[in-house]
Write a protein that holds these residues in place. Structure first.
Motif, short mmCIF file in Angstrom:
data_model
loop_
_atom_site.label_atom_id
_atom_site.label_comp_id
_atom_site.label_asym_id
_atom_site.label_seq_id
_atom_site.Cartn_x
_atom_site.Cartn_y
_atom_site.Cartn_z
N GLY A 88 4.71 6.57 4.07
CA GLY A 88 3.34 6.29 3.65
C GLY A 88 3.17 4.99 2.91
N LYS A 130 -6.55 2.93 1.49
CA LYS A 130 -5.21 3.11 0.94
C LYS A 130 -5.14 2.47 -0.45
CE LYS A 130 -3.84 0.93 4.53
NZ LYS A 130 -3.10 0.23 5.60
N ARG A 131 -4.31 3.05 -1.31
CA ARG A 131 -4.08 2.45 -2.62
C ARG A 131 -3.24 1.20 -2.45
NH1 ARG A 131 -2.88 7.60 -6.70
NH2 ARG A 131 -4.94 8.57 -6.46
N HIS A 143 -8.14 0.05 -3.86
CA HIS A 143 -8.05 0.60 -2.51
C HIS A 143 -8.39 -0.48 -1.49
CE1 HIS A 143 -8.29 4.41 -4.74
NE2 HIS A 143 -7.76 4.97 -3.68
N TYR A 152 0.85 -1.19 0.00
CA TYR A 152 0.00 0.00 0.00
C TYR A 152 0.88 1.24 0.00
CZ TYR A 152 0.99 0.03 5.05
OH TYR A 152 1.61 0.03 6.27
N GLY A 153 0.32 2.33 -0.50
CA GLY A 153 1.07 3.58 -0.59
C GLY A 153 0.19 4.72 -1.05
N THR A 154 0.78 5.89 -1.14
CA THR A 154 0.04 7.10 -1.48
C THR A 154 0.09 7.44 -2.96
OG1 THR A 154 2.01 8.39 -0.91
CG2 THR A 154 0.37 8.09 0.81
N ASP A 155 1.06 6.87 -3.69
CA ASP A 155 1.22 7.18 -5.11
C ASP A 155 1.13 5.88 -5.91
OD1 ASP A 155 3.43 7.52 -7.54
OD2 ASP A 155 2.15 9.27 -7.25
#
Length: 408
Positions: free
Chosen positions: A310, A277-278, A273, A142-145
């Protein structure tokens, strides 16, 4: 034997301790673990994933090719295909285990080698449908980008290929698709009096269209009229660069290329998601080793990655279920043993008398490990239930012996 054991207590105690630690060592080195025991239900599944933007007819061709290969195997009785635009799934009926010489895992291994020769799609053979026809080894990133996340998972997918027993390694993200990337120079745009919303509205008109009114067709029915760029113009970066952007409060128009950089690039086919979270899940089948062993090794490799802030990993699918269930059952087992000890303390009015009963419980694991190794089984939900029942029987017998000894 009993008389000799009673007269050589130290030897028996040493033998019991060595047997216990030997059994634990055998389980750690040769034993395996999984969420559920592997079942031979007489069916295999072939998961087919075609490239992004493929048509249904293309997916049908790829499923037909895989079904034709599966039909060449002597165990195959019938195949059933369920195509969709993204690929589809084929169920292969290989009959009852008593009617064939090879197990489902052996047939799946052979079929996996056959479909590996096919091109134009991704083929995954599933031999254990207990987990909802999913791969048993799943590591979720998982991450933000999304683009950075895709880069990390692609690198990890290559790393996982070095894990012994991990086959059909893939990830949940579809193949990257072509996309038009527009990078707005916000500082320059602000100087010219153009906001991000102004640029977004112009792009919305070009790609999504804007309603311009309605039209009465010859039958008298009203039709909505929307205006947008021609499909061929929407994928041409040169045309998009010339898209006029209105400057707020003036009658001036500015071409998009003066305030933004327009390029063609690759982007994720879909964005997944989980818990807000992605996420992208890297998964694999287990061949020749237990899913628990491969999951443990894959998790150790993933934890060595230097993640940006993140970003991180977590278990998913059957691996996550196994972790949750094992933790809960071991906690329940230890709680039960502690409660049993306090009840025996009250029963025998002694803190030391029940210790003999408590010491007999871990020795029951010796037989558990030997039975699993002899039958080729894994430590799973069902075997843990058996361990709890076995410890209850051992405790009951030990209590009866202790009570009889104290009465004499």
């Amino acid at each position: 034997v009993i008389a000799w054991s009673l007269h050589h207590r130290r030897w028996m105690a040493a033998f019991a301790v060595l047997s216990f630690f030997g059994a634990i060592g055998l389980q750690a080195k040769f034993g395996g673990s999984s969420f559920l025991p592997q079942a031979d239900a007489g069916f295999l599944a072939i998961e087919v994933r075609s490239p992004a933007s493929s048509s249904l007819d293309y997916s049908k061709l790829k499923l037909d090719a895989a079904a034709a290969l599966a039909s060449t195997m002597p165990e195959t009785k019938a195949t059933t295909a369920y195509p969709n635009a993204a690929g589809g799934r084929i169920y292969v009926d290989i009959g009852k285990s008593t009617e064939r010489q090879r197990s489902a895992a052996e047939v799946a291994k052979d079929l996996r080698e056959k479909v590996a020769r096919l091109v134009g799609a991704e083929y995954v053979v599933l031999d254990d449908l207990n987990n909802g026809a999913q791969k048993p080894v799943q590591i979720r990133f998982y991450g933000t980008d999304s683009r950075k996340l895709q880069e990390i998972t692609l690198d990890f997918q290559k790393t996982m290929q070095g894990i012994k027993g991990a086959v059909d390694i893939g990830y949940s993200e579809q193949d990257p698709q072509n996309e038009l990337q527009i990078e707005l120079d916000r500082g320059l745009a602000n100087q010219m009096g153009i906001s991000v919303n102004d640029a977004a509205q112009a792009l919305r008109v070009a790609f999504a269209g804007v309603e311009a009114g309605d039209w009465i067709d010859p039958t008298g029915e009203a039709r909505d009229v929307a205006i947008r760029l021609h499909p061929a113009d929407r994928v041409d970066a040169a045309n998009i660069e010339r898209l006029p952007i209105a400057v707020s409060g003036t009658n001036r128009m500015v071409p998009l290329d003066q305030i933004a950089t327009v390029t063609m690039g690759k982007g994720p086919g879909q964005i997944q998601h989980g818990d807000g979270k992605r996420t992208i899940t890297v998964s694999a089948n287990a061949q020749g080793r237990s899913p628990g062993e491969i999951t443990s090794e894959a998790k150790k490799l993933a934890e060595k990655i230097d993640f940006p802030p993140g970003f991180g990993i977590e278990l998913a699918g059957a691996a996550r279920d196994q972790q949750v269930v094992f933790t809960a059952m071991i906690t329940a087992l230890l709680s039960g043993i502690a409660l049993m000890y306090f009840v025996l303390v009250i029963q025998f009015n002694s803190f030391t008398a029940p210790l003999g009963v408590m010491l007999s419980l871990p020795l029951s694991l010796i037989g558990v490990v030997l039975a699993l190794l002899m039958t080729g089984g894994t430590l799973n939900l069902m075997s843990l239930i058996g361990v709890i029942m076995l410890m209850g029987l051992v405790a009951k017998n030990a209590i009866l012996l202790l009570d009889a000894t104290r009465q004499e």
